[in-house]
Design an enzyme around this catalytic site. Structure first.
Site, PDB file in Angstrom:
ATOM      1  N   CYS A  46       0.848  -1.244   0.048  1.00 18.69           N
ATOM      2  CA  CYS A  46      -0.107  -0.020   0.092  1.00 18.69           C
ATOM      3  C   CYS A  46       0.767   1.224  -0.039  1.00 18.69           C
ATOM      4  O   CYS A  46       0.582   2.263  -0.756  1.00 18.69           O
ATOM      5  CB  CYS A  46      -0.865  -0.032   1.156  1.00 18.69           C
ATOM      6  SG  CYS A  46      -2.167  -1.397   1.299  1.00 18.69           S
ATOM      7  N   THR A  47       2.018   1.242   0.640  1.00 17.86           N
ATOM      8  CA  THR A  47       2.651   2.290   0.830  1.00 17.86           C
ATOM      9  C   THR A  47       3.418   2.453  -0.690  1.00 17.86           C
ATOM     10  O   THR A  47       3.632   3.763  -0.944  1.00 17.86           O
ATOM     11  CB  THR A  47       3.971   2.198   1.949  1.00 17.86           C
ATOM     12  OG1 THR A  47       3.173   2.134   3.172  1.00 17.86           O
ATOM     13  CG2 THR A  47       4.991   3.328   1.912  1.00 17.86           C
TER      14      THR A  47
END
Length: 156
Positions: A46-47
């Site tokens: 996600c990052t």
């Protein structure tokens, strides 16, 4: 729950921003919108997804596009996530899971005993509110930033 596909009108939405202000689809009228759904803040993929979108921001600006990240995390978690990663676009909390459900990307399976989060997805919505690109990945794979850019160049 059916997934939204290219050519469909984008479902309207109301999210709570990390600044506790509402975010609606209407606020992007006249702009192209890249809607990035991601499962959970502070996870590695996600990052990477949001930092990649952040790095492409200048390219997106020239294509009359804005980015909006969406997850089921609380606005407070999203605020911390945004600040720690230096994101220059807004994040919206879908804490009640209504927007993820409307776009057909609410995960209702079982992943390590967890359920009810957004599947990793990307949608390009044109300035008239029509979905021009829709992709949901297996969760481990990033959306195709190349296809997102190609779509934006086509509708510019």
């Amino acid at each position: 729950m059916s997934k939204i596909i290219s050519g469909q009108k984008a479902p309207d939405f109301k999210l709570i921003g990390s600044d506790l202000q509402p975010i609606t689809l209407h606020q992007f009228k006249g702009k192209n919108l890249i809607l990035h759904f991601f499962p959970l803040a502070f996870t590695s993929v996600c990052t990477e997804q949001l930092c990649t979108a952040n790095g492409n921001d200048n390219d997106y600006s020239s294509l009359n596009a804005e980015v909006l990240g969406v997850s089921v995390d609380s606005p407070f978690v999203l605020d911390k996530f945004s600040k720690e990663n230096g994101l220059n676009f807004r994040l919206g909390s879908d804490f009640n899971r209504e927007v993820s459900a409307a776009y057909g990307v609410l995960f209702d399976g079982d992943f390590a005993g967890m359920t009810g989060f957004s599947m990793r997805s990307a949608f390009v919505i044109d300035s008239d509110g029509i979905v021009q690109y829709a992709e949901t990945t297996d969760g481990k794979t990033l959306p195709s930033f190349e296809k997102i850019t190609t779509t934006l160049e086509r509708i510019k």
